[in-house]
Design an enzyme around this catalytic site. Structure first.
Site, short mmCIF file in Angstrom:
data_model
loop_
_atom_site.label_atom_id
_atom_site.label_comp_id
_atom_site.label_asym_id
_atom_site.label_seq_id
_atom_site.Cartn_x
_atom_site.Cartn_y
_atom_site.Cartn_z
N GLU A 239 -5.11 38.99 20.61
CA GLU A 239 -4.69 37.67 20.13
C GLU A 239 -4.26 37.72 18.67
O GLU A 239 -3.35 37.01 18.25
CB GLU A 239 -5.81 36.66 20.28
CG GLU A 239 -5.42 35.29 19.70
CD GLU A 239 -6.45 34.20 19.90
OE1 GLU A 239 -7.62 34.51 20.16
OE2 GLU A 239 -6.05 33.03 19.81
N ASP B 75 -9.41 39.15 23.25
CA ASP B 75 -9.60 37.95 22.45
C ASP B 75 -10.88 38.17 21.65
O ASP B 75 -11.97 37.98 22.19
CB ASP B 75 -9.69 36.69 23.32
CG ASP B 75 -9.56 35.41 22.49
OD1 ASP B 75 -9.26 34.35 23.06
OD2 ASP B 75 -9.80 35.49 21.26
N ILE C 226 -12.46 36.63 19.23
CA ILE C 226 -13.33 35.44 19.19
C ILE C 226 -12.60 34.32 19.93
O ILE C 226 -11.68 33.72 19.39
CB ILE C 226 -13.66 34.98 17.75
CG1 ILE C 226 -14.26 36.09 16.90
CG2 ILE C 226 -14.62 33.78 17.80
CD1 ILE C 226 -14.54 35.70 15.45
N ASP C 227 -13.01 34.09 21.17
CA ASP C 227 -12.45 32.95 21.91
C ASP C 227 -13.35 31.75 21.60
O ASP C 227 -14.54 31.78 21.89
CB ASP C 227 -12.43 33.26 23.40
CG ASP C 227 -11.74 32.16 24.19
OD1 ASP C 227 -10.86 31.48 23.61
OD2 ASP C 227 -12.08 31.97 25.37
N THR D 244 -12.60 30.08 18.32
CA THR D 244 -12.69 30.31 16.87
C THR D 244 -13.13 29.06 16.11
O THR D 244 -13.94 29.16 15.17
CB THR D 244 -11.34 30.81 16.33
OG1 THR D 244 -11.02 32.08 16.91
CG2 THR D 244 -11.36 30.96 14.82
N ASP E 96 -6.77 34.79 26.47
CA ASP E 96 -7.78 33.73 26.64
C ASP E 96 -8.41 33.75 28.03
O ASP E 96 -9.56 33.40 28.21
CB ASP E 96 -7.11 32.36 26.43
CG ASP E 96 -6.93 32.01 24.96
OD1 ASP E 96 -5.82 31.63 24.58
OD2 ASP E 96 -7.91 32.12 24.20
C1 LIP Z 1 -9.31 28.41 22.44
C2 LIP Z 1 -9.26 28.31 23.95
C3 LIP Z 1 -9.73 26.93 24.43
C4 LIP Z 1 -8.83 25.87 23.83
C5 LIP Z 1 -8.94 25.94 22.33
C6 LIP Z 1 -8.52 27.31 21.79
P1 LIP Z 1 -9.02 30.31 20.61
O1 LIP Z 1 -8.82 29.68 22.08
O2 LIP Z 1 -10.08 29.30 24.52
O3 LIP Z 1 -9.72 26.83 25.82
O4 LIP Z 1 -9.20 24.60 24.30
O5 LIP Z 1 -8.13 24.93 21.76
O6 LIP Z 1 -7.15 27.51 22.08
O7 LIP Z 1 -7.85 29.81 19.81
O8 LIP Z 1 -10.31 29.85 20.04
O9 LIP Z 1 -8.98 31.82 20.83
#
Ligand code: LIP
Length: 273
Positions: A77, A93, A95-96, A98, A221
Site C-alpha cells: 500500500e 497492507d 497497517i490496515d 491507519t 486491503d
Molecule cells: C482502511 C480500510 C477501511 C476503510 C478505511 C481505510 P487503510 O484502509 O481498510 O475499510 O473504511 O477508510 O481505507 O487506509 O487504513 O489502509
C-alpha cells in the site's frame, strides 16, 4: 495448447502461509512497542493518513520477503512494488486501519496475502490490539489463533449485523451515507470498525453476518481477508456477483444471506448514485 498452472495444494502453500503469519506477528510486536506515531502525513485527502510506521513496517516486510523469497513479486500500500519470476506475488497492507492506529483506537491490523499464478492463495491478518491472528490458505481452511473458523448461519437480513466503511473522499461519503439510509432500516445494525481486512475476518468467524464497502484503497486491503473468508465458507464479490474490484462496491456474507443482501445493496446504491 497452453495448459493452466495446476492449483497448489495446501501442503505446497503451507510455507507461504507460515511466512505470511510469522511476518504479521513480528510486525504486530513492532507496532505494539512503537507507541503513538510521530510523523503523520496526508495522502489522497486531508483525512487519508500515513505514518512513518506504515512505511517502516512495509519496509520490514519487504526486506524479510526479499531474503526468504528473492524471486517473488510484491505490491504494498505504501509504494513497495516489484515484478517477480516465481509466480508468487505478495500483497502488503502494513497497517490496515491507519486512522485507528493514529488515534490509538482499537481496530488496526497487519494484512499480508500471496497470489500464486495470479490467484489469491494464502492470507494472514493480525489484529495488533486484540492480538488475534486470522489465517487461511486455498483448500486449507481458515483459523483464528490456530482454531478453525466458519461464517455464521444467519439467513434473515433483518437480523444481520453488517459491517461497512466509508471513503476518504467527502463527496463519495455523501453518496455512501445516502446508500446507508436504505440499508440501515433493513438489517439488525451497522458496525464501522475502520479496517476492511478485519471486517472480512469478522464475517469469516461469524462476528459479523455481512460487510460491504465501496472506494476501498486497493487489493492490499482485502487480499488476505478474501482468502480467509473464502476458506471459512463466505462469499466476497462485486455488486454483480463477480470478483471484487476495488474501488467499486464489494460485499461479503455467508451464503444464506448473500442474494438478498446483494439485491438490497444494488437498490441502495442505485438510489444513492
Ligand atoms: C482502511 C480500510 C477501511 C476503510 C478505511 C481505510 P487503510 O484502509 O481498510 O475499510 O473504511 O477508510 O481505507 O487506509 O487504513 O489502509
Amino acid at each position: 495448447m497452453t495448459t493452466r498452472p495446476s492449483r497448489p495444494s495446501p501442503t505446497e502453500l503451507a510455507p507461504l502461509l507460515q511466512l505470511a503469519t510469522n511476518l504479521a506477528l513480528e510486525c504486530g510486536e513492532v507496532l505494539r512497542s512503537a507507541g503513538r506515531p510521530r510523523a503523520i502525513e496526508q495522502k489522497s485527502s486531508d483525512v487519508d493518513l500515513v505514518t512513518e510506521l506504515d512505511r517502516q513496517v512495509e519496509r520490514l516486510i519487504v526486506d524479510r520477503l526479499r531474503a526468504a523469497r528473492p524471486y517473488d513479486g510484491l505490491l504494498g500500500e505504501e509504494g513497495a512494488t516489484r515484478e517477480g519470476t516465481s509466480g508468487v506475488r505478495w500483497l502488503i497492507d502494513p497497517i490496515d486501519g491507519t486512522t485507528n492506529f493514529v488515534y490509538a483506537y482499537p481496530g488496526f491490523a497487519v494484512s499480508i496475502a500471496a497470489e500464486v499464478n495470479g490467484a489469491l492463495a494464502v492470507g494472514a491478518v493480525h489484529d495488533v490490539v486484540l492480538q488475534e491472528t486470522f489465517a487461511g490458505s486455498l483448500g486449507g481452511g481458515a483459523t483464528l489463533n490456530g482454531n478453525p473458523i466458519h461464517v455464521g448461519s444467519g439467513t434473515e437480513l433483518s437480523s444481520a449485523l453488517v459491517g461497512t466503511g466509508f471513503s476518504y473522499s467527502a463527496a463519495i461519503r455523501g453518496a455512501q451515507s445516502e446508500a446507508l439510509r436504505h440499508v440501515l432500516p433493513r438489517v439488525r445494525d451497522i458496525r464501522r470498525r475502520g479496517a476492511a481486512s478485519l471486517d472480512l475476518c469478522w464475517v469469516a468467524c461469524g462476528r459479523l453476518d455481512a460487510y460491504f464497502e465501496r472506494d476501498i484503497g486497493g487489493p492490499w486491503d482485502i487480499g488476505a481477508g478474501s482468502v480467509i473468508l473464502h476458506e471459512a465458507g463466505g462469499l466476497l464479490t462485486d455488486a454483480h456477483g463477480g470478483p471484487p474490484r476495488p474501488p467499486h462496491l464489494i460485499l461479503a456474507s455467508n451464503p444464506g444471506l448473500y442474494e438478498e443482501f446483494r439485491a438490497l445493496l444494488v437498490r441502495a446504491h442505485a438510489a444513492s448514485d
